[in-house]
Write a protein that holds these residues in place. Structure first.
Motif, short mmCIF file in Angstrom:
data_model
loop_
_atom_site.label_atom_id
_atom_site.label_comp_id
_atom_site.label_asym_id
_atom_site.label_seq_id
_atom_site.Cartn_x
_atom_site.Cartn_y
_atom_site.Cartn_z
N ARG A 291 -4.94 -1.77 -8.21
CA ARG A 291 -4.62 -0.34 -8.11
C ARG A 291 -3.28 -0.04 -8.79
O ARG A 291 -3.15 0.93 -9.55
CB ARG A 291 -4.55 0.08 -6.64
CG ARG A 291 -4.05 1.52 -6.45
CD ARG A 291 -3.88 1.87 -4.99
NE ARG A 291 -2.85 1.10 -4.32
CZ ARG A 291 -1.53 1.35 -4.40
NH1 ARG A 291 -1.09 2.35 -5.15
NH2 ARG A 291 -0.66 0.59 -3.75
N LEU A 292 -2.28 -0.89 -8.52
CA LEU A 292 -0.98 -0.69 -9.14
C LEU A 292 -1.05 -0.82 -10.66
O LEU A 292 -0.37 -0.10 -11.40
CB LEU A 292 0.04 -1.68 -8.56
CG LEU A 292 0.49 -1.41 -7.13
CD1 LEU A 292 1.37 -2.53 -6.63
CD2 LEU A 292 1.23 -0.08 -7.04
N GLU B 14 -5.19 -4.14 -4.17
CA GLU B 14 -3.97 -3.34 -4.25
C GLU B 14 -3.21 -3.64 -5.54
O GLU B 14 -2.63 -2.74 -6.16
CB GLU B 14 -3.08 -3.60 -3.04
CG GLU B 14 -3.59 -3.00 -1.75
CD GLU B 14 -3.75 -1.49 -1.86
OE1 GLU B 14 -2.82 -0.82 -2.32
OE2 GLU B 14 -4.83 -0.99 -1.49
N ARG C 212 5.32 3.98 -14.11
CA ARG C 212 4.51 4.03 -15.33
C ARG C 212 5.34 3.53 -16.51
O ARG C 212 6.48 3.95 -16.71
CB ARG C 212 4.05 5.47 -15.58
CG ARG C 212 3.18 5.67 -16.81
CD ARG C 212 1.83 4.96 -16.69
NE ARG C 212 1.01 5.45 -15.60
CZ ARG C 212 0.15 6.45 -15.70
NH1 ARG C 212 0.03 7.11 -16.84
NH2 ARG C 212 -0.60 6.80 -14.66
N GLU D 75 -2.41 2.35 -12.04
CA GLU D 75 -1.46 3.46 -11.94
C GLU D 75 -0.26 3.28 -12.85
O GLU D 75 0.21 4.24 -13.48
CB GLU D 75 -1.00 3.61 -10.49
CG GLU D 75 -2.11 4.05 -9.53
CD GLU D 75 -1.67 4.04 -8.08
OE1 GLU D 75 -2.45 4.52 -7.23
OE2 GLU D 75 -0.56 3.53 -7.78
N ARG E 273 0.82 -1.22 0.00
CA ARG E 273 0.00 0.00 0.00
C ARG E 273 0.86 1.26 0.00
O ARG E 273 0.35 2.36 -0.27
CB ARG E 273 -0.95 -0.02 1.20
CG ARG E 273 -1.96 -1.17 1.18
CD ARG E 273 -2.75 -1.25 2.47
NE ARG E 273 -3.72 -2.33 2.44
CZ ARG E 273 -3.45 -3.59 2.82
NH1 ARG E 273 -2.23 -3.89 3.23
NH2 ARG E 273 -4.38 -4.52 2.77
N GLU E 274 2.12 1.13 0.31
CA GLU E 274 3.03 2.27 0.34
C GLU E 274 3.60 2.61 -1.04
O GLU E 274 4.29 3.62 -1.19
CB GLU E 274 4.19 1.97 1.30
CG GLU E 274 3.75 1.71 2.74
CD GLU E 274 4.84 1.07 3.59
OE1 GLU E 274 4.61 0.89 4.80
OE2 GLU E 274 5.92 0.76 3.05
N ILE E 275 3.30 1.79 -2.04
CA ILE E 275 3.88 1.97 -3.38
C ILE E 275 2.90 2.71 -4.28
O ILE E 275 1.72 2.37 -4.36
CB ILE E 275 4.23 0.60 -4.00
CG1 ILE E 275 5.19 -0.18 -3.09
CG2 ILE E 275 4.84 0.80 -5.39
CD1 ILE E 275 6.47 0.54 -2.78
N ASP E 276 3.41 3.72 -4.95
CA ASP E 276 2.63 4.48 -5.93
C ASP E 276 3.01 3.97 -7.33
O ASP E 276 4.14 4.14 -7.79
CB ASP E 276 2.94 5.97 -5.82
CG ASP E 276 2.04 6.84 -6.69
OD1 ASP E 276 1.47 6.31 -7.67
OD2 ASP E 276 1.92 8.04 -6.40
N GLY E 277 2.07 3.30 -7.97
CA GLY E 277 2.36 2.73 -9.28
C GLY E 277 2.71 3.75 -10.33
O GLY E 277 3.38 3.42 -11.33
N ARG E 278 2.32 5.01 -10.13
CA ARG E 278 2.64 6.05 -11.12
C ARG E 278 4.14 6.28 -11.21
O ARG E 278 4.63 6.78 -12.23
CB ARG E 278 1.91 7.34 -10.76
CG ARG E 278 0.39 7.25 -10.95
CD ARG E 278 -0.32 8.45 -10.36
NE ARG E 278 -0.15 8.50 -8.90
CZ ARG E 278 -0.76 9.38 -8.11
NH1 ARG E 278 -1.57 10.29 -8.64
NH2 ARG E 278 -0.55 9.37 -6.80
N ASP E 279 4.87 5.91 -10.15
CA ASP E 279 6.32 6.03 -10.19
C ASP E 279 6.95 5.00 -11.13
O ASP E 279 8.15 5.08 -11.43
CB ASP E 279 6.92 5.85 -8.78
CG ASP E 279 6.51 6.97 -7.84
OD1 ASP E 279 6.17 8.07 -8.33
OD2 ASP E 279 6.52 6.75 -6.61
#
Length: 322
Positions: free
Chosen positions: A99-100, A96, A64, A103, A56-62
């Motif tokens: 979600r990734l 999750e 892309r 993103e 949950r701490e990971i932002d998939g936009r990073d």
């Protein structure tokens, strides 16, 4: 062979990761919450970026544009031992993972779980995941694969989801590779390493594939090879499944001794390369190994994903189990 990039969640001790590496994927990120398993990843691949923490701490936009989002999402929500609570289980990380995917928008997705997820009671849940992926532009499918069909000396069924968005070719599930080696073939030399004279006889008796290795959870007791039925199957192969040994039998053990497996032996049954090392104490190492996705199966599916994406197939790092 051109290398493709992967973001892997719930990476564990690297079973799926090392298999994908064999298939030609390089990890942009591996996410694992367990301290010892994360240490195992760093020990074997110091160059990998390993995030020790919650997915949950990971932002998939990073990430892309990564080629593949993969993971072995926790199986308790769909296993009998985990009471099959499915989406009502707080350990369910499929949301999750999706979600990734939304993103990061990878070219492909690969998620694996236990065969319990293939049961009728989870049909609506599976359908919901497929609909979400198709809405994102992916062609997605589930398949139950048996690890024994890919050179792994245990049945170990795994239920796998593959979704492909920018395919150059239709995705095709990997074909079985033939008869798996027996436990005796795989472990005979290791069982003889301590000088035990009964090793040749033992290897001849262990002439079948193994029961499915069970890793268990931290709530479980010490390391052993599974419940009563599994232990009976191990005993038929000449293995004492009530625990894990620190070393192979010695010359002092009688020829008819019934040995226990060591952690390195269990790792070989799971299909890990002999060079793969594990961090942590004995029970932690056993759980890491027992909960892993067999690398040869991950390599086979990874290779099929590469082919669908139009990348060169096959890696020189493929290894045999026997």
């Amino acid at each position: 062979m051109n290398t493709l990039s992967a973001l892997e969640i719930c990476a564990g001790a690297g079973g799926q990761a090392s298999g994908l590496e064999r298939a030609g994927f390089a990890h942009a990120l591996a996410v694992e919450i367990d301290r010892d398993a994360a240490a195992t990843l760093r020990l074997n691949r110091p160059s990998w970026q390993v995030h020790e923490g919650d997915v949950r701490e990971i932002d998939g936009r990073d990430y892309r544009g990564v080629d593949l989002v993969a993971g072995g999402v926790p199986c308790p929500p769909f296993s009998v031992a985990g009471k099959q609570l499915g989406a009502d289980d707080e350990r369910d990380l499929f949301p999750e993972a999706l979600r990734l995917v939304r993103e990061a928008r990878p070219a492909a997705v690969m998620l694996e779980n236990v065969k319990g997820l293939a049961s009728t009671r989870f049909a609506d849940y599976r359908g919901q995941i497929l609909r979400e992926l198709r809405d994102l532009g992916y062609e997605a499918d589930w398949q139950l694969l048996f690890s024994s069909e890919y050179g792994v000396p245990q049945l170990r069924p795994r239920f796998i989801l593959v979704a492909v968005r920018r395919a150059k070719h239709a995705f095709e599930w990997p074909a079985p590779t033939g008869t798996p080696p027996t436990v005796g073939t795989v472990l005979g030399a290791m069982m003889a390493q301590g000088g035990w004279g009964g090793a040749p006889r033992w290897a001849a008796q262990a002439n079948s594939i193994a029961p499915t290795i069970v890793g268990g959870s931290k709530k479980h007791g010490g390391a052993d090879l599974g419940p009563t039925r599994a232990r009976a199957a191990w005993l038929a192969l000449g293995v004492d499944g009530r625990g894990v040994a620190d070393a192979p039998p010695s010359p002092d053990h009688p020829a008819d001794h019934v040995p226990r497996l060591t952690n390195p032996m269990v790792a070989r049954i799971q299909g890990f390369d002999p060079s793969w090392q594990f961090s942590g104490r004995k029970t932690s190492v056993y759980r890491q190994i027992g909960n892993a996705f067999p690398p040869p199966v991950a390599a086979a599916v990874g290779g099929a994903i590469r082919a669908a994406l139009g990348a060169a197939s096959g890696s020189a790092r493929q290894t045999q189990i026997a």
